[in-house]
Design an enzyme around this catalytic site. Structure first.
Site, PDB file in Angstrom:
ATOM      1  N   CYS A   1       0.825  -1.205   0.000  1.00  0.00           N
ATOM      2  CA  CYS A   1       0.000   0.000   0.000  1.00  0.00           C
ATOM      3  C   CYS A   1       0.869   1.270   0.000  1.00  0.00           C
ATOM      4  O   CYS A   1       1.427   1.623  -1.023  1.00  0.00           O
ATOM      5  CB  CYS A   1      -0.999  -0.017   1.155  1.00  0.00           C
ATOM      6  SG  CYS A   1      -2.395   1.091   0.885  1.00  0.00           S
TER       7      CYS A   1
ATOM      8  N   HIS B   1      -3.525  -5.088   0.633  1.00  0.00           N
ATOM      9  CA  HIS B   1      -2.988  -5.451   1.946  1.00  0.00           C
ATOM     10  C   HIS B   1      -2.939  -6.969   2.108  1.00  0.00           C
ATOM     11  O   HIS B   1      -3.844  -7.573   2.708  1.00  0.00           O
ATOM     12  CB  HIS B   1      -3.838  -4.821   3.055  1.00  0.00           C
ATOM     13  CG  HIS B   1      -3.570  -3.368   3.257  1.00  0.00           C
ATOM     14  ND1 HIS B   1      -2.706  -2.889   4.210  1.00  0.00           N
ATOM     15  CD2 HIS B   1      -4.047  -2.286   2.593  1.00  0.00           C
ATOM     16  CE1 HIS B   1      -2.667  -1.571   4.148  1.00  0.00           C
ATOM     17  NE2 HIS B   1      -3.471  -1.180   3.178  1.00  0.00           N
TER      18      HIS B   1
ATOM     19  N   GLU C   1      -1.161  -8.663   4.094  1.00  0.00           N
ATOM     20  CA  GLU C   1      -0.884  -9.095   5.462  1.00  0.00           C
ATOM     21  C   GLU C   1      -2.156  -9.586   6.169  1.00  0.00           C
ATOM     22  O   GLU C   1      -2.068 -10.317   7.156  1.00  0.00           O
ATOM     23  CB  GLU C   1      -0.212  -7.975   6.270  1.00  0.00           C
ATOM     24  CG  GLU C   1      -1.093  -6.805   6.666  1.00  0.00           C
ATOM     25  CD  GLU C   1      -1.231  -5.727   5.606  1.00  0.00           C
ATOM     26  OE1 GLU C   1      -1.572  -4.596   5.970  1.00  0.00           O
ATOM     27  OE2 GLU C   1      -1.023  -6.028   4.410  1.00  0.00           O
TER      28      GLU C   1
END
Length: 259
Positions: free
Chosen positions: A113, A221, A223
């Protein structure tokens, strides 16, 4: 055997609106520790406390995290406007030269990001302040309401280049991703290869062409739910392999050497 160290770029926050902190989302540490198989180390991204030279010696690789503040437009030759939002000039002062040093050395990093945007700016690129204001573009911002699961839910396809580096990582030409960003690439920096696009043409996956190390970066994202997501898991696993390769031999992985 000690795990290789991944420096996780932290963000500055005011806790309870008055106590200054450096913080990082636990999902970043979880992805680094449990999917990449590396030791997560949170970095206070501020030149008052750390230097790029020190970080390059202490860490084997870097996770350039997302964050609410944006890269300051002066870093890519434009004037600040209200549309550019909040900034973190201290983080800019660390991450932009850090990216350039890693590219030169072949030291691995994974951009997420804001980190994706930092990689583009570090290589001479520019950013749009607000993607959703552009004709034909969708709203890529995080939904304002709902649970974390709803905010990080998969929302659009990303199409990657046939036979390209992301295709090899994912094992697919189209993947589903979340989307939680306002800014995006306007012009690609020198050697920035745009390898994945959203349906509206927004760049979503990049790497640095001809770099000797791992430089993969994504606008979404990964993660979130990295251990079980079929897109996030191979991305963080490939990053972990690159970091171990650097720690063992001081060279970048074979994966990055072809486009």
């Amino acid at each position: 055997m000690a795990r290789p160290v991944v420096g996780i770029i932290g963000n500055s926050y005011l806790l309870n609106d008055q106590y200054p902190t450096h913080a990082g989302g636990t999902m970043n540490s979880d992805a680094v520790a449990n999917v990449s198989g590396c030791l997560p180390l949170l970095i206070p991204a501020d030149p008052r406390y750390v230097s790029v030279a020190e970080l390059l010696e202490v860490c084997d690789g870097f996770l350039l995290t997302g964050g609410r503040p944006n890269v300051h437009p002066e870093e890519y030759g434009e004037c600040e406007t209200a549309a550019h939002g909040d900034f973190d000039r201290a983080r800019d002062a660390i991450t932009l030269p850090l990216v350039r040093a890693c590219v030169e050395r072949g030291q691995p990093f994974l951009g997420i990001c804001r980190g994706f945007q930092e990689v583009n700016v570090a290589m001479g690129g520019t950013l749009y302040p607000e993607i959703r204001d552009l004709p034909g573009r969708m709203n890529h911002r995080m939904p304002p309401d709902g649970t974390l699961e709803e905010k990080f839910a998969l929302r659009h396809i990303v199409s990657v280049t046939e036979g390209g580096v992301f295709h090899r990582v994912f094992g697919a030409r189209e993947v589903m991703t979340n989307t939680l960003h306002g800014q995006g690439i306007k012009t690609a920096g020198a050697r920035i290869e745009i390898d994945g696009l959203a349906p509206d043409g927004t760049p979503e996956a990049i790497y640095v062409r001809d770099a000797p190390g791992f430089t993969l970066s994504v606008q979404w994202h990964p993660e979130w739910d990295a251990a079980s997501d079929p897109v996030s898991r191979p991305l963080f696993a490939a990053f972990g392999d690159a970091v171990r390769d650097w720690a063992a031999r001081g060279t970048g992985p074979v994966l990055q050497k072809t486009g």
